[in-house]
Design a protein around this motif. Structure first.
Motif, PDB file in Angstrom:
ATOM      1  N   ASN A  91       0.862  -1.181   0.000  1.00 36.35           N
ATOM      2  CA  ASN A  91       0.000   0.000   0.000  1.00 36.35           C
ATOM      3  C   ASN A  91       0.901   1.234   0.000  1.00 36.35           C
ATOM      4  O   ASN A  91       1.537   1.548   1.008  1.00 36.35           O
ATOM      5  CB  ASN A  91      -0.890  -0.014   1.245  1.00 36.35           C
ATOM      6  CG  ASN A  91      -2.118   0.866   1.108  1.00 36.35           C
ATOM      7  OD1 ASN A  91      -2.328   1.501   0.087  1.00 36.35           O
ATOM      8  ND2 ASN A  91      -2.919   0.909   2.154  1.00 36.35           N
ATOM      9  N   PRO A 106      -2.803   5.316  -1.862  1.00 36.43           N
ATOM     10  CA  PRO A 106      -3.382   4.834  -0.614  1.00 36.43           C
ATOM     11  C   PRO A 106      -4.896   4.813  -0.673  1.00 36.43           C
ATOM     12  O   PRO A 106      -5.523   5.619  -1.346  1.00 36.43           O
ATOM     13  CB  PRO A 106      -2.900   5.873   0.408  1.00 36.43           C
ATOM     14  CG  PRO A 106      -1.737   6.546  -0.221  1.00 36.43           C
ATOM     15  CD  PRO A 106      -1.993   6.509  -1.700  1.00 36.43           C
ATOM     16  N   TYR A 146      -7.608  -1.663   0.163  1.00 34.35           N
ATOM     17  CA  TYR A 146      -7.963  -2.296   1.421  1.00 34.35           C
ATOM     18  C   TYR A 146      -9.101  -1.577   2.120  1.00 34.35           C
ATOM     19  O   TYR A 146      -9.396  -0.419   1.833  1.00 34.35           O
ATOM     20  CB  TYR A 146      -6.733  -2.343   2.349  1.00 34.35           C
ATOM     21  CG  TYR A 146      -5.621  -3.192   1.808  1.00 34.35           C
ATOM     22  CD1 TYR A 146      -5.650  -4.567   1.944  1.00 34.35           C
ATOM     23  CD2 TYR A 146      -4.549  -2.618   1.132  1.00 34.35           C
ATOM     24  CE1 TYR A 146      -4.630  -5.360   1.436  1.00 34.35           C
ATOM     25  CE2 TYR A 146      -3.528  -3.400   0.624  1.00 34.35           C
ATOM     26  CZ  TYR A 146      -3.576  -4.772   0.778  1.00 34.35           C
ATOM     27  OH  TYR A 146      -2.577  -5.543   0.267  1.00 34.35           O
TER      28      TYR A 146
END
Length: 331
Positions: free
Chosen positions: A58, A220, A224
């Motif tokens: 990430n 970013p 997730y």
């Protein structure tokens, strides 16, 4: 490890010493608080991932204290990219550019691009300038948790994991920066924020939103789960549905709360019956207050019902965070 909260006046010298010795320091920006380390020190950058429990694939954003620093981080900067930089920096925007050889893989997750941001917050700028190097910095929270918009939020989540938090008040913007990829043919918004697509179009002529399947995250927050409170959270598409769901949860023994703007709350059937957290009157108010409200809600309640802010402008940027926080649950 003991974690301290200090003002810039009290702690600048110590904070700079920590950065120069390869440690991490939390600091305020106008968007959210960041967890910074020397962007040119791979070992220091790894400590960010360790403190957060963040996956190494990430990528991070490099924060600078002066526009001239960009040339150390990036190469082949297009005229369009320079136009965005001139129009919106310093401010709540991150540009994705081709990385220079100085930027380690730990910052970029091995990609050939790097995200660069020039924060507007005076404490951030003075701190980064004093460090003399760009600071790689994601939000200063453990991975997947709610982003912090105050020093206390950082402390509550990360005490014992990091040595120092620079105090800088409440964040003015309240959600993470807009990320725009300037390495592609049509500039592409990878993460919406306070700098909206309409604002970018005024400078670039055309932009597009990323809507493809994510194989490798270029920025970013793409790959997730993010921004999630410790209790269940859902999005209500109307006042009537929020009222019904609140009553249903109350009836089965839960302690629910509604997070919404003032006009939405005024539309509830019986305002005196509900627990609620006001976000203010405008979308800008809601953007500034959404994470604060989520922090407060998870501390006092066990079920969060959040207003739907729509699909346009600032509302869409807020919903990007709310949808990730709720896992996409809509009622």
């Amino acid at each position: 490890m003991q974690t301290k909260i200090v003002t810039l006046e009290q702690g600048l010298e110590e904070a700079v010493r920590l950065i120069k010795s390869g440690e991490v320091v939390a600091f305020p920006t106008e968007t959210v608080y960041g967890l910074g380390a020397n962007a040119f020190d791979p070992n220091a950058v790894r400590k960010i991932f360790e403190a957060k429990g963040r996956p190494m694939d990430n990528p991070l954003i490099a924060h600078i204290a002066d526009i001239s620093w960009i040339d150390r981080l990036a190469v082949d900067i297009s005229d369009n990219a320079r136009a965005v930089i001139e129009a919106f920096m310093p401010g709540p925007i991150t540009v994705i550019l081709k990385r220079s050889k100085e930027v380690p893989d730990e910052v970029t997750a091995g990609l050939d691009t790097v995200g660069i941001r020039f924060p507007k917050h005076s404490v951030a700028r003075e701190f980064i300038k004093a460090c003399g190097v760009p600071l790689s910095a994601p939000s200063a929270n453990t991975s997947t948790k709610i982003s912090p918009t105050s020093a206390q939020h950082v402390f509550d989540d990360m005490q014992g994991r990091i040595p120092l938090i620079l105090q800088g008040g409440e964040c003015e913007v309240g959600i993470e920066s807009t990320i725009v990829d300037m390495t592609v043919d049509v500039p592409t918004i990878l993460r919406p924020g306070a700098i909206t697509a309409d604002m970018l179009v005024q400078v670039l002529g055309k932009v597009k939103n990323f809507d493809g399947k994510i194989i490798v995250a270029k920025a970013p927050g793409m790959k997730y789960k993010h921004y999630a409170p410790s209790c269940e959270m859902v999005v209500a598409t109307s006042e009537e549905i929020a009222s019904y769901e609140y009553g249903r949860q109350f009836g089965i023994g839960n302690n629910p709360v509604i997070i919404a703007k003032n006009d939405f709350l005024q539309g509830l059937d019986d305002p005196d019956f509900f627990h609620f957290i006001r976000l203010g009157s405008s979308d800008e108010d809601a953007m500034r207050n959404i994470y604060r409200a989520m922090h407060e809600a998870q501390e006092k309640y066990n079920y969060i019902i959040c207003q739907d802010f729509g699909e346009e402008g600032i509302g869409a940027s807020i919903m990007n965070r709310v949808n990730k926080a709720s896992g996409g649950k809509r009622i």
